[in-house]
Design a protein around this motif. Structure first.
Motif, PDB file in Angstrom:
ATOM      1  N   GLU A 169     -11.881   5.243  11.602  1.00 37.20           N
ATOM      2  CA  GLU A 169     -12.880   5.590  10.594  1.00 37.20           C
ATOM      3  C   GLU A 169     -12.202   6.206   9.375  1.00 37.20           C
ATOM      4  O   GLU A 169     -11.343   7.065   9.516  1.00 37.20           O
ATOM      5  CB  GLU A 169     -13.889   6.588  11.174  1.00 37.20           C
ATOM      6  CG  GLU A 169     -14.735   6.037  12.302  1.00 37.20           C
ATOM      7  CD  GLU A 169     -15.690   7.083  12.854  1.00 37.20           C
ATOM      8  OE1 GLU A 169     -15.714   8.201  12.302  1.00 37.20           O
ATOM      9  OE2 GLU A 169     -16.390   6.783  13.833  1.00 37.20           O
ATOM     10  N   GLY A 170     -12.604   5.785   8.196  1.00 39.10           N
ATOM     11  CA  GLY A 170     -12.102   6.394   6.976  1.00 39.10           C
ATOM     12  C   GLY A 170     -11.291   5.433   6.129  1.00 39.10           C
ATOM     13  O   GLY A 170     -10.688   4.478   6.628  1.00 39.10           O
ATOM     14  N   GLU A 171     -11.274   5.710   4.840  1.00 34.46           N
ATOM     15  CA  GLU A 171     -10.533   4.879   3.891  1.00 34.46           C
ATOM     16  C   GLU A 171      -9.033   4.942   4.198  1.00 34.46           C
ATOM     17  O   GLU A 171      -8.469   6.020   4.368  1.00 34.46           O
ATOM     18  CB  GLU A 171     -10.799   5.373   2.463  1.00 34.46           C
ATOM     19  CG  GLU A 171     -10.103   4.564   1.386  1.00 34.46           C
ATOM     20  CD  GLU A 171     -10.271   5.182   0.005  1.00 34.46           C
ATOM     21  OE1 GLU A 171      -9.884   4.523  -0.972  1.00 34.46           O
ATOM     22  OE2 GLU A 171     -10.769   6.327  -0.089  1.00 34.46           O
ATOM     23  N   ASN A 172      -8.383   3.781   4.274  1.00 37.50           N
ATOM     24  CA  ASN A 172      -6.941   3.670   4.534  1.00 37.50           C
ATOM     25  C   ASN A 172      -6.547   4.361   5.845  1.00 37.50           C
ATOM     26  O   ASN A 172      -5.430   4.859   5.985  1.00 37.50           O
ATOM     27  CB  ASN A 172      -6.124   4.264   3.376  1.00 37.50           C
ATOM     28  CG  ASN A 172      -6.488   3.649   2.045  1.00 37.50           C
ATOM     29  OD1 ASN A 172      -6.621   2.423   1.930  1.00 37.50           O
ATOM     30  ND2 ASN A 172      -6.655   4.478   1.021  1.00 37.50           N
ATOM     31  N   ARG A 207      -3.310   5.665  -4.025  1.00 37.65           N
ATOM     32  CA  ARG A 207      -4.196   6.809  -3.793  1.00 37.65           C
ATOM     33  C   ARG A 207      -3.406   8.106  -3.829  1.00 37.65           C
ATOM     34  O   ARG A 207      -2.295   8.183  -3.314  1.00 37.65           O
ATOM     35  CB  ARG A 207      -4.871   6.635  -2.424  1.00 37.65           C
ATOM     36  CG  ARG A 207      -5.810   7.735  -2.010  1.00 37.65           C
ATOM     37  CD  ARG A 207      -7.142   7.667  -2.737  1.00 37.65           C
ATOM     38  NE  ARG A 207      -8.236   8.185  -1.946  1.00 37.65           N
ATOM     39  CZ  ARG A 207      -8.502   9.479  -1.735  1.00 37.65           C
ATOM     40  NH1 ARG A 207      -7.723  10.402  -2.245  1.00 37.65           N
ATOM     41  NH2 ARG A 207      -9.546   9.831  -1.006  1.00 37.65           N
ATOM     42  N   TRP A 237       0.835  -1.200   0.000  1.00 35.66           N
ATOM     43  CA  TRP A 237       0.000   0.000   0.000  1.00 35.66           C
ATOM     44  C   TRP A 237       0.872   1.254   0.000  1.00 35.66           C
ATOM     45  O   TRP A 237       1.757   1.427   0.835  1.00 35.66           O
ATOM     46  CB  TRP A 237      -0.919   0.025   1.222  1.00 35.66           C
ATOM     47  CG  TRP A 237      -1.881   1.184   1.168  1.00 35.66           C
ATOM     48  CD1 TRP A 237      -3.093   1.210   0.570  1.00 35.66           C
ATOM     49  CD2 TRP A 237      -1.664   2.489   1.723  1.00 35.66           C
ATOM     50  NE1 TRP A 237      -3.665   2.447   0.704  1.00 35.66           N
ATOM     51  CE2 TRP A 237      -2.815   3.262   1.409  1.00 35.66           C
ATOM     52  CE3 TRP A 237      -0.632   3.075   2.440  1.00 35.66           C
ATOM     53  CZ2 TRP A 237      -2.943   4.580   1.801  1.00 35.66           C
ATOM     54  CZ3 TRP A 237      -0.759   4.401   2.823  1.00 35.66           C
ATOM     55  CH2 TRP A 237      -1.900   5.144   2.510  1.00 35.66           C
ATOM     56  N   SER A 276      -7.316  -2.191   2.859  1.00 37.59           N
ATOM     57  CA  SER A 276      -8.333  -1.472   2.108  1.00 37.59           C
ATOM     58  C   SER A 276      -9.599  -1.411   2.943  1.00 37.59           C
ATOM     59  O   SER A 276      -9.662  -1.947   4.038  1.00 37.59           O
ATOM     60  CB  SER A 276      -8.597  -2.173   0.769  1.00 37.59           C
ATOM     61  OG  SER A 276      -9.064  -3.492   0.990  1.00 37.59           O
ATOM     62  N   GLY A 277     -10.630  -0.772   2.396  1.00 37.97           N
ATOM     63  CA  GLY A 277     -11.883  -0.664   3.128  1.00 37.97           C
ATOM     64  C   GLY A 277     -11.913   0.560   4.007  1.00 37.97           C
ATOM     65  O   GLY A 277     -11.097   1.453   3.887  1.00 37.97           O
ATOM     66  N   THR A 278     -12.842   0.598   4.932  1.00 33.33           N
ATOM     67  CA  THR A 278     -13.050   1.800   5.754  1.00 33.33           C
ATOM     68  C   THR A 278     -12.414   1.690   7.122  1.00 33.33           C
ATOM     69  O   THR A 278     -12.465   2.618   7.898  1.00 33.33           O
ATOM     70  CB  THR A 278     -14.554   2.050   5.928  1.00 33.33           C
ATOM     71  OG1 THR A 278     -15.137   0.917   6.566  1.00 33.33           O
ATOM     72  CG2 THR A 278     -15.216   2.304   4.591  1.00 33.33           C
ATOM     73  N   SER A 279     -11.843   0.566   7.462  1.00 32.53           N
ATOM     74  CA  SER A 279     -11.211   0.456   8.778  1.00 32.53           C
ATOM     75  C   SER A 279     -10.016  -0.457   8.673  1.00 32.53           C
ATOM     76  O   SER A 279      -9.800  -1.157   7.707  1.00 32.53           O
ATOM     77  CB  SER A 279     -12.213  -0.090   9.808  1.00 32.53           C
ATOM     78  OG  SER A 279     -12.583  -1.410   9.471  1.00 32.53           O
ATOM     79  N   TYR A 301      -3.580  11.772  -2.393  1.00 36.64           N
ATOM     80  CA  TYR A 301      -4.250  12.575  -1.373  1.00 36.64           C
ATOM     81  C   TYR A 301      -3.816  14.035  -1.465  1.00 36.64           C
ATOM     82  O   TYR A 301      -2.638  14.335  -1.745  1.00 36.64           O
ATOM     83  CB  TYR A 301      -3.896  12.083   0.032  1.00 36.64           C
ATOM     84  CG  TYR A 301      -4.628  10.845   0.482  1.00 36.64           C
ATOM     85  CD1 TYR A 301      -5.929  10.917   0.968  1.00 36.64           C
ATOM     86  CD2 TYR A 301      -4.009   9.603   0.433  1.00 36.64           C
ATOM     87  CE1 TYR A 301      -6.603   9.785   1.392  1.00 36.64           C
ATOM     88  CE2 TYR A 301      -4.668   8.457   0.858  1.00 36.64           C
ATOM     89  CZ  TYR A 301      -5.965   8.553   1.331  1.00 36.64           C
ATOM     90  OH  TYR A 301      -6.625   7.430   1.745  1.00 36.64           O
TER      91      TYR A 301
END
Length: 766
Positions: A437-440, A397, A266, A297-300, A399
């Motif tokens: 909480e949140g992506e990555n 990603r 990642w 990956s995912g939200t947590s 950012y």
């Protein structure tokens, strides 16, 4: 040598003291003597004798017998009547000459300047000293012109054309023959090359138009004029762009040989929201030898016990040197530019756009070649191991800083910028625990936590903690400023900063720090030639001046004998004034004691960062020294011999010079936009504070929008003001009104002169 008599009636005369002093200085002509040295050498013990010696040395310096080195030291003046050095021109005609090997300017009247300009190398003769007058010099030869092209506004008449320079450099405008106008018309911004300088035969300066930039007031024309004024490029040579477009960026099997593959790890980039040249990326995972595995990956995300985790963090830098070969047409242009230039509304890149924004840029979901420093870090960010390797990555990603900051704040791990930063805990008391909480979120929060550990260690090691603020503008499609504000560095910015600092430091240590074998008793091996980013210790005399100044306003700067102790003392001082009205005053005074950072092959460490070894490795897309560092690293990893130090030192000097010039252009673009923004506010009244004190007036910064303008001395109260430089204030002689750096003041906007980039204020009516 004569000695002081103990009896008052046999006290020495000024003539005797003068003879003793002259004898002492002539006995050691190269030595600088402090007052203590002189008192000891001449055995001066009483206060009257010491004061007589000080007064006598002041007179001997005035007569040029002695040279004043500092407020409390002198040496014999061994310079001749004719000297060479650098000329500095002022718009008010009060020009100066700085001799080689000195930083003390000597006055040169306009009539004695021979049309010399700032930066010109000149030969002068010193004029006979008049009683109660300052030392003066007269230019007798211009040895070398610093520049022969100038920028300004054309004024075309029926018979003649002239260039009116923005800086008002000349007593007369530059004459341009009609056939050399290149189609230019009145009020066009133009670049003009001088073809004839004044001499005994004629008095005019004659030139020819090289380029027409556009109409005065047009945004692009004005930005290009700023660049041209400093001799900086404002367009790319077509041949260089064509050469860049031939580089496809396609990665072949040969390109992957010898590279570590990080495409499945990642990885992300974090940059300003409007950035296009992504030259650094971060990757993170639990170190392969440990068992805990985070969600990728995912939200947590979830992981094992943080106190026992070991992480592998990769700092991945665009492998520019893979595409830009040394000596190529692209490389020669990048070497000449040395740096990208960031004006308010545009970037003038070091590399052609095809390379910096596409081929080399670490864009998401694309395979990219990198030069990487891979760290193994424990949970407290201690470096357990590292390796410097060529890699291939694939960013997951892209950012913007604001996105990462929002995620950190949402999870309660961001610093509260409204509180005293020196007393901040690493994490907020309301911080959440996994799952976040949140992506990555796990990856970003873990990187943030490690970065804060790195920062805490760096500050504990004596790093300076000046918090920089950048003046920013929002501009519309025509480049007109619509908003003016300060941008502060937040956690997301510091996250990237700390890992870049760690990579730069590690690379510098890897080459510069000689590791002796267990059998060796001493280090006999010499470090290989390398490029360092160095920052010298503060000037001792300026530090003493600062210590005296803060003492007079009720503060204390502790004496120190080591650079670490000096940094800690300065940090303590900054902590004391943070958030108080004195903050700006003390910070400005402290910055004046600091030296400028530069590039060199001679390592002396970096005072501000408290690093013994430091370089620039992390931005090869926008800084040429980083590209050279990449090449040297590759050379040494392949077993190559030490590179030519003289060549690289010359490149370091050029890069340092170009960095300073680029910064001047950037400041000028900010000044222009500041004045342009305030045009619509002429006549309005604002709360402000004094941001600068000069002999000709006071600079004030508006609290609401941070725009800075000048109140001329003539516009202050009905009084005669004296300039107290040491205490950063103007003091009225009759009414004793004081204007000091940092004081609040209410101002009215008097004028906004775009051509001169000047904003004028007057004190607001009562």
């Amino acid at each position: 040598m004569a000695r002081e008599k103990s009896s008052g009636k046999h006290r020495m005369t000024k003539r005797q003291v003068s003879e003793m002093l002259l004898s002492l200085f002539k006995s050691q002509p190269e030595r600088t003597f402090s007052f203590k040295d002189i008192f000891r050498q001449l055995d001066l013990k009483t206060h009257p004798a010491k004061m007589l010696a000080i007064d006598t040395m002041e007179e001997m310096a005035w007569d040029d017998t002695l040279a004043k080195v500092s407020d409390n030291s002198y040496r014999l003046n061994t310079e001749g009547q004719v000297q060479e050095g650098r000329f500095i021109r002022k718009a008010n005609g009060k020009n100066s000459f700085v001799p080689d090997g000195s930083d003390k300017p000597i006055f040169v009247a306009e009539r004695n300047s021979m049309s010399a300009l700032t930066g010109d190398r000149v030969r002068v003769t010193f004029m006979a000293r008049r009683a109660r007058h300052i030392r003066e010099a007269q230019v007798i030869k211009i040895i070398e012109r610093a520049k022969d092209t100038f920028v300004g506004r054309l004024r075309v008449t029926h018979d003649f054309a002239f260039l009116v320079t923005q800086e008002e450099l000349f007593t007369k405008d530059i004459l341009i023959p009609k056939k050399k106008l290149k189609g230019g018309k009145t009020d066009d911004m133009a670049v003009v090359r001088i073809t004839q300088w004044p001499d005994e035969g004629h008095k005019n300066i004659v030139g020819e138009v090289v380029d027409i930039l556009g109409k005065q007031g047009d945004n692009t024309a004005e930005m290009h004029a700023i660049l041209a004024q400093y001799g900086l490029p404002y367009k790319y040579p077509k041949a260089v762009e064509d050469a860049a477009k031939k580089i496809s960026g396609e990665i072949t099997e040969d390109d992957l040989k010898g590279r570590e593959d990080f495409r499945d790890v990642w990885t992300c980039t974090i940059d300003p929201h409007d950035a296009k040249d992504f030259d650094d990326a971060l990757s993170i995972r639990i170190a392969p030898e440990t068992s805990a595995t985070p969600a990728t990956s995912g939200t947590s995300g979830k992981s094992g016990n943080p106190s026992s985790e070991v992480y592998e963090v990769g700092v991945h830098i665009a492998d520019v040197s893979h595409y830009v070969t040394e000596g190529s047409i692209i490389d020669r242009e990048a070497q000449r530019r040395a740096t990208s230039i960031y004006l308010v509304d545009r970037t003038i890149p070091m590399l052609p756009e095809h390379l910096c924004n596409f081929v080399c840029s670490l864009r998401p979901d694309e395979d990219k070649l990198c030069y990487s420093v891979i760290f193994t870090l424990d949970s407290e960010a201690n470096v357990k191991d590292y390796r410097i390797v060529h890699t291939v990555i694939r960013s997951n990603r892209r950012y913007a800083y604001e996105e990462v900051q929002q995620l950190l704040e949402a999870n309660g791990v961001a610093e509260d910028l409204s509180a005293d930063s020196s007393k901040q805990k690493t994490q907020n008391k309301k911080s959440k625990t996994p799952p976040y909480e949140g992506e990555n979120a796990w990856q970003l929060i873990t990187l943030d936590r490690l970065a804060k550990c790195l920062r805490e260690k760096r500050m504990a090691g004596g790093a300076m903690q000046f918090e920089g603020e950048e003046l920013k503008f929002d501009v519309d499609k025509d480049g007109k400023p619509t908003r003016c504000y300060f941008k502060r560095s937040k956690d997301a910015n510091k996250l990237i900063e700390e890992f870049m600092l760690l990579a730069n430091r590690t690379v510098a240590e890897h080459i510069g720090k000689i590791k002796k074998s267990p059998k060796q008793k001493t280090k006999t091996q010499k470090p290989k030639t390398f490029i360092y980013r160095v920052h010298d210790n503060p000037d001792p005399q300026k530090l003493e001046t600062l210590r005296g100044f803060v003492g007079r306003i009720g503060l204390k700067l502790s004496s120190s004998s080591t650079k670490g102790a000096t940094a800690r003392a300065l940090n303590k001082l900054m902590d004391e004034v943070e958030g108080t009205p004195r903050q700006k005053l003390v910070q400005t005074a402290a910055l004046r004691a600091m030296m400028k950072a530069k590039y060199t092959t001679h390592n002396i460490g970096h005072f501000g960062l408290a690093f013994d070894y430091y370089t620039h490795f992390t931005s090869p897309i926008r800084r040429y020294p980083d590209t050279m560092v990449h090449r040297l690293l590759t050379r040494y990893q392949e077993g190559g011999k030490s590179a030519n130090q003289k060549y690289y030192e010359e490149q370091c000097e050029h890069s340092s010079d170009m960095e300073q010039v680029a910064q001047q252009a950037e400041r000028d673009s900010i000044k222009y936009k500041m004045v342009e923004f305030m045009e619509q506010h002429v006549g309005e009244v604002f709360d402000a504070h004094i941001s600068g004190i000069q002999s000709y007036g006071i600079y004030c910064e508006i609290d609401e929008n941070h725009c800075e303008g000048l109140i001329h001395l003539r516009d202050l109260d009905n009084d005669y003001y004296e300039f107290d430089e040491k205490n950063y204030q103007l003091v009225g002689r009759r009414h004793h009104r004081r204007y000091q750096l940092g004081d609040p003041i209410r101002i009215q906007v008097d004028y906004a002169d775009l051509e001169k980039k000047q904003l004028g204020f007057i004190p607001a009516p009562a």
